[in-house]
Design a protein around this motif. Sequence first.
Motif, short mmCIF file in Angstrom:
data_model
loop_
_atom_site.label_atom_id
_atom_site.label_comp_id
_atom_site.label_asym_id
_atom_site.label_seq_id
_atom_site.Cartn_x
_atom_site.Cartn_y
_atom_site.Cartn_z
N THR A 170 1.38 -9.24 0.19
CA THR A 170 2.70 -8.74 0.59
C THR A 170 3.68 -8.76 -0.56
N GLY A 222 3.06 -0.04 10.06
CA GLY A 222 2.50 -1.38 9.98
C GLY A 222 2.35 -1.90 8.57
N HIS A 223 2.57 -1.06 7.57
CA HIS A 223 2.40 -1.48 6.18
C HIS A 223 3.70 -1.49 5.39
N VAL A 224 4.76 -0.89 5.92
CA VAL A 224 6.05 -0.85 5.22
C VAL A 224 7.15 -1.27 6.19
N SER A 282 -5.90 -10.69 5.39
CA SER A 282 -4.72 -9.84 5.51
C SER A 282 -4.29 -9.34 4.14
N PRO A 283 -3.60 -8.19 4.12
CA PRO A 283 -3.18 -7.64 2.82
C PRO A 283 -2.15 -8.53 2.14
N GLY A 326 -3.28 -1.16 -1.19
CA GLY A 326 -3.65 -2.04 -0.09
C GLY A 326 -2.67 -3.14 0.22
N TRP A 327 -1.48 -3.09 -0.36
CA TRP A 327 -0.46 -4.11 -0.09
C TRP A 327 0.40 -3.70 1.09
N ASN A 328 0.98 -4.70 1.72
CA ASN A 328 2.09 -4.47 2.65
C ASN A 328 3.39 -4.68 1.88
N HIS A 352 2.98 5.22 6.77
CA HIS A 352 2.08 4.05 6.74
C HIS A 352 2.57 3.00 7.74
N VAL A 367 1.46 0.18 -1.73
CA VAL A 367 0.82 0.53 -0.46
C VAL A 367 -0.52 1.21 -0.72
N SER A 380 -0.51 -14.26 1.85
CA SER A 380 -1.47 -13.63 2.72
C SER A 380 -2.73 -14.47 2.82
#
Length: 236
Positions: free
Chosen positions: A9, A56-58, A6-7, A31-33, A54, A28, A2
């Motif tokens: 990953t 866009g994050h998973v 950006s978060p 703050g992680w993807n 969530h 998540v 990242s």
Amino acid sequence: MSTQSSPPTLLLVGASRGLGHAMAAEFVKRGWNVMGTVRGGTARTLLHDLADAHPGHVEIEVLDICEPLELAALSERLAGRTFDMLFVNAGTTNRDPSQTIGEVSTEEFVHVMITNALSPMRVIETLAQYVGPAGLIGAMSSGQGSIGNNETGARELYRGSKAALNMFMRSFAARHADSSRAMVLMAPGWIRTEMGGAGAPFTIEENVPRVVDVLLSKRSTPGLQYLDYLGRTVPW
């Protein structure tokens, strides 16, 4: 890897339920993807609910770790991606954990060893290329994989499979001794899951945040460590 904007990953292999889903949710929350894998043909899972909650994050990918062709296909789909962490959670045990090693059928022995030792290492050997130089590669081991701590016997096939995983990961680390990446074999404690059973002393809610704490704290420490959920070294 990242960028600063950006978060970070995580590629989490085996995230449909139990510890895997709980780890995905905890990352998540921090703050992680997360890209989590589920087996093909699996009905809707808790990971799907997490992805809906969530957006866009998973991300969800399909992988049965015991199927080399599925692993190869996933690797092709990941081309060009870089992750901050790869963690292999998938595993199993035999139908009757009380059996001694002499009582276990050949079929069950092969199934557990392939699922718990060979397949996780195939995943790591194949997907490590997608972990950045400052990233972490980890696998879910067990305190029962410790040879030094085995003073009671019991759950012998499961113990043996995790000890084998530990040995193979030691070999992987030795072959990558010049790597700047951290590597962790995690002993999460005896947790009340479908595999752990109702008599386990810890809940998922108690120990998964501790597991995540340990993984995050080791990201800048190159080399392999075998650790428990409090960050203590487990005897090999």
